[in-house]
Motif scaffolding. Structure first.
Motif, PDB file in Angstrom:
ATOM      1  N   GLY A  53       0.824  -1.209   0.000  1.00 23.71           N
ATOM      2  CA  GLY A  53       0.000   0.000   0.000  1.00 23.71           C
ATOM      3  C   GLY A  53       0.852   1.249   0.000  1.00 23.71           C
ATOM      4  O   GLY A  53       0.630   2.191  -0.764  1.00 23.71           O
ATOM      5  N   LEU A  54       1.850   1.242   0.866  1.00 27.32           N
ATOM      6  CA  LEU A  54       2.737   2.408   0.962  1.00 27.32           C
ATOM      7  C   LEU A  54       3.440   2.670  -0.361  1.00 27.32           C
ATOM      8  O   LEU A  54       3.582   3.823  -0.793  1.00 27.32           O
ATOM      9  CB  LEU A  54       3.784   2.159   2.062  1.00 27.32           C
ATOM     10  N   GLU A  55       3.848   1.590  -1.032  1.00 27.45           N
ATOM     11  CA  GLU A  55       4.579   1.756  -2.289  1.00 27.45           C
ATOM     12  C   GLU A  55       3.687   2.342  -3.384  1.00 27.45           C
ATOM     13  O   GLU A  55       4.166   3.108  -4.220  1.00 27.45           O
ATOM     14  CB  GLU A  55       5.154   0.411  -2.748  1.00 27.45           C
ATOM     15  N   PHE A  56       2.408   1.986  -3.354  1.00 31.09           N
ATOM     16  CA  PHE A  56       1.498   2.618  -4.318  1.00 31.09           C
ATOM     17  C   PHE A  56       1.429   4.116  -4.065  1.00 31.09           C
ATOM     18  O   PHE A  56       1.433   4.922  -4.993  1.00 31.09           O
ATOM     19  CB  PHE A  56       0.101   1.987  -4.229  1.00 31.09           C
ATOM     20  N   LEU A  57       1.380   4.471  -2.787  1.00 33.78           N
ATOM     21  CA  LEU A  57       1.368   5.895  -2.428  1.00 33.78           C
ATOM     22  C   LEU A  57       2.650   6.570  -2.902  1.00 33.78           C
ATOM     23  O   LEU A  57       2.620   7.645  -3.517  1.00 33.78           O
ATOM     24  CB  LEU A  57       1.218   6.037  -0.912  1.00 33.78           C
ATOM     25  N   VAL A  58       3.782   5.898  -2.643  1.00 35.02           N
ATOM     26  CA  VAL A  58       5.073   6.470  -3.035  1.00 35.02           C
ATOM     27  C   VAL A  58       5.144   6.616  -4.550  1.00 35.02           C
ATOM     28  O   VAL A  58       5.644   7.626  -5.060  1.00 35.02           O
ATOM     29  CB  VAL A  58       6.224   5.596  -2.497  1.00 35.02           C
ATOM     30  N   SER A  59       4.615   5.629  -5.267  1.00 35.92           N
ATOM     31  CA  SER A  59       4.645   5.688  -6.728  1.00 35.92           C
ATOM     32  C   SER A  59       3.947   6.942  -7.236  1.00 35.92           C
ATOM     33  O   SER A  59       4.460   7.641  -8.110  1.00 35.92           O
ATOM     34  CB  SER A  59       3.934   4.468  -7.320  1.00 35.92           C
ATOM     35  N   PHE A  60       2.762   7.205  -6.654  1.00 39.28           N
ATOM     36  CA  PHE A  60       2.047   8.413  -7.084  1.00 39.28           C
ATOM     37  C   PHE A  60       2.790   9.655  -6.615  1.00 39.28           C
ATOM     38  O   PHE A  60       2.987  10.604  -7.370  1.00 39.28           O
ATOM     39  CB  PHE A  60       0.631   8.403  -6.523  1.00 39.28           C
ATOM     40  N   LEU A  61       3.207   9.629  -5.341  1.00 35.56           N
ATOM     41  CA  LEU A  61       3.807  10.810  -4.729  1.00 35.56           C
ATOM     42  C   LEU A  61       5.080  11.228  -5.468  1.00 35.56           C
ATOM     43  O   LEU A  61       5.323  12.413  -5.682  1.00 35.56           O
ATOM     44  CB  LEU A  61       4.136  10.497  -3.273  1.00 35.56           C
ATOM     45  N   GLN A  62       5.888  10.237  -5.877  1.00 36.83           N
ATOM     46  CA  GLN A  62       7.139  10.581  -6.543  1.00 36.83           C
ATOM     47  C   GLN A  62       6.871  11.166  -7.927  1.00 36.83           C
ATOM     48  O   GLN A  62       7.563  12.086  -8.358  1.00 36.83           O
ATOM     49  CB  GLN A  62       8.044   9.361  -6.638  1.00 36.83           C
ATOM     50  N   ALA A  63       5.855  10.638  -8.604  1.00 35.38           N
ATOM     51  CA  ALA A  63       5.487  11.231  -9.899  1.00 35.38           C
ATOM     52  C   ALA A  63       5.019  12.668  -9.687  1.00 35.38           C
ATOM     53  O   ALA A  63       5.372  13.582 -10.449  1.00 35.38           O
ATOM     54  CB  ALA A  63       4.399  10.409 -10.573  1.00 35.38           C
ATOM     55  N   TYR A  64       4.236  12.878  -8.619  1.00 36.73           N
ATOM     56  CA  TYR A  64       3.734  14.216  -8.297  1.00 36.73           C
ATOM     57  C   TYR A  64       4.885  15.155  -7.982  1.00 36.73           C
ATOM     58  O   TYR A  64       4.948  16.272  -8.497  1.00 36.73           O
ATOM     59  CB  TYR A  64       2.777  14.092  -7.108  1.00 36.73           C
ATOM     60  N   VAL A  65       5.815  14.671  -7.122  1.00 36.78           N
ATOM     61  CA  VAL A  65       6.948  15.521  -6.728  1.00 36.78           C
ATOM     62  C   VAL A  65       7.792  15.869  -7.950  1.00 36.78           C
ATOM     63  O   VAL A  65       8.207  17.026  -8.127  1.00 36.78           O
ATOM     64  CB  VAL A  65       7.805  14.794  -5.660  1.00 36.78           C
ATOM     65  N   PHE A  66       8.001  14.883  -8.806  1.00 37.07           N
ATOM     66  CA  PHE A  66       8.784  15.127 -10.019  1.00 37.07           C
ATOM     67  C   PHE A  66       8.124  16.227 -10.853  1.00 37.07           C
ATOM     68  O   PHE A  66       8.783  17.155 -11.325  1.00 37.07           O
ATOM     69  CB  PHE A  66       8.886  13.829 -10.827  1.00 37.07           C
TER      70      PHE A  66
END
Lengths: 217, 250
Positions: free
Chosen positions: B220-233
């Motif tokens: 679950g956390l990794e799905f969040l990170v996947s979105f978050l990192q795309a957002y941060v980028f």
């Protein structure tokens, strides 16, 4: 012994087979140096050479960089192209259409509201006009009725006045006639009274003067 | 599959290609780049096929991502920055799709390769530098000279600004790369505990419950990170593009 010899003899052949795909230069020298254990050594050497590519941490393996860069350039370039030529105009168009449609609907709504307002205003105006007209009609009717009633009353009053005047003149006539009749009646009465009292007839002139003097007192 | 947690990052050749002595093979990394393009474009293309005035659920997902990036860029770089919208939207969708595809078991994570994230970061910085100089000439260098700084401090401030500018592509690429790499390694390690512990019999199976729960939570956390990192980028890209559009106007 014969086994080791056979293995030692077969070693160069195996090395040649094993080494041709790989490009290491040290392994043949190694194999020559350690002939008795040649087979084992070469195989570890080959295995080592094969592992070398994946020996580094995979994401830092520089041998894959060129290929990854090329394919990233191709795929991302394609991605960007499809995005800017197909996807973005399409989604942008959808959003634009919706935006326009909403604005159009809002315009239509405000137009309808203005129309409704205008209709209400004209209704109010007409209502006010009708009310004024009704008032006017009522007041003229009232005025007419009043004028007619006034005229009738004046007419009736005038006729009544006439009748009163006629009656008054008649009364006056009758009164005057009655008053004129009083003298003659008195003279006749006096003549009759005198005749009864003295048994003689008094002259007309005497009676008249007596009545006159009595009336004069 | 081996238990080695770094095995998942191995690049294997599928179609060997060599041009001029340099290896340009079509690898599993290339395959998943192609898959990223197909999935990203395919989703956006087919969900908007209806062109519905009232959007369906999937269409509104596409529209939301479009408007999400559009408003991000407008806030970050102003209306002049909107000419970069296709670029930023492509970057965001590419990184997001690659991250999300990487979450599928046995799939290769394109963004877990430092060279890929570094290339994307250099693309951003390169765009900033090229557009900045093209649009403002040497006025672009005002970026390094903040207004209202006393003259004595100026050399220090300028050198700090230059260093921070130069470190941008590094931080931008390593942030994405390290997040994806660490997340996938952690997942693999905890999942590895589950298999190796449960091989030890009943006690091991009981002991494997905890790492199993960790694996589920980490997924679950990794799905969040996947979105978050795309957002941060994407957010950082917008900020950097703002420097190219309005240098000196902090």
């Amino acid at each position: 012994m014969s086994v080791t010899l056979a293995s030692a003899e077969s070693t160069p052949f195996e090395i040649a087979q094993a080494e041709t795909p790989a490009d290491t230069h040290e392994t043949p020298a190694d194999a020559h140096a350690a002939q008795p254990a040649g087979e084992v050594h070469t195989e570890t050497g080959v295995a080592h050479g094969g592992e070398h590519a994946s020996g580094v941490f995979p994401p830092f393996d520089q041998t894959t960089f060129a290929s990854q860069l090329l394919w990233l350039a191709i795929t991302f370039g394609l991605f960007y192209l499809l995005m800017s030529k197909v996807v973005i105009p399409r989604i942008g168009g959808i959003l634009e259409t919706r935006h326009d449609r909403i604005a159009q609907d809002l315009d239509e709504a405000s137009r309808l509201k203005a129309e409704a307002d205008a209709a209400i205003a004209s209704y109010e105006q007409e209502l006010a006009a009708a009310r004024a007209k009704g008032n006017a009609i009522a007041s003229t009717a009232r005025d007419e009725a009043k004028a007619k009633a006034d005229a009738e009353r004046a007419k009736i009053e005038a006729s009544l006045q006439d009748k009163i005047a006629g009656a008054e003149t008649r009364i006056a006539e009758i009164k005057a006639k009655a008053l004129a009749d009083v003298g003659t009646i008195a003279e006749e009465t006096t003549a009759a009274v005198v005749e009864q009292l003295i048994g003689a007839k008094a002259t007309k002139a005497e009676i008249a003067s007596a009545v006159k003097s009595a009336a004069g007192e | 599959m081996s238990n080695d947690p770094t095995h998942q990052f191995l690049v294997n050749k599928i179609v060997p290609i060599e041009i001029g002595g340099i290896d340009f093979s079509f690898t599993n990394a290339s395959l998943f780049m192609v898959a990223t393009v197909a999935a990203g474009i395919g989703f956006l293309y087919f969900t908007t096929g209806q062109r519905g005035l009232v959007p369906s659920r999937m269409q509104s997902v596409s529209e939301m991502s479009y408007e999400f990036i559009a408003s991000m860029l407008r806030e970050g770089a102003g209306s002049h920055g909107m000419k970069f919208f296709p670029f930023v939207f492509s970057l965001f969708m590419f990184v997001l799709t690659a991250n999300m595809l990487g979450m599928v078991p046995y799939f290769f994570t394109v963004t877990s390769q430092i060279i890929v994230t570094f290339a994307l970061a250099m693309l951003v910085i390169g765009t900033v530098v090229v557009y900045g100089f093209y649009k403002h000439g040497f006025g672009f260098l005002k970026l390094f000279v903040p207004s209202g700084v006393p003259g004595a401090l100026l050399p220090l401030v300028v050198s700090i600004e230059v260093i921070s500018f130069l470190s941008r592509p590094i931080s931008l690429s390593i942030r994405l790369f390290a997040n994806m790499l660490a997340g996938h390694i952690t997942l693999k390690v905890f999942a590895g505990f589950v298999t190796s512990l449960s091989a030890l019999g009943a006690v091991g199976v009981a002991g494997a419950i905890l790492p199993l729960l960790m694996t589920v939570a980490l997924t679950g956390l990794e799905f969040l990170v996947s979105f978050l990192q795309a957002y941060v980028f994407a957010v950082l890209t917008c900020m950097y593009l703002n420097d190219a559009v309005h240098p000196g106007g902090h």
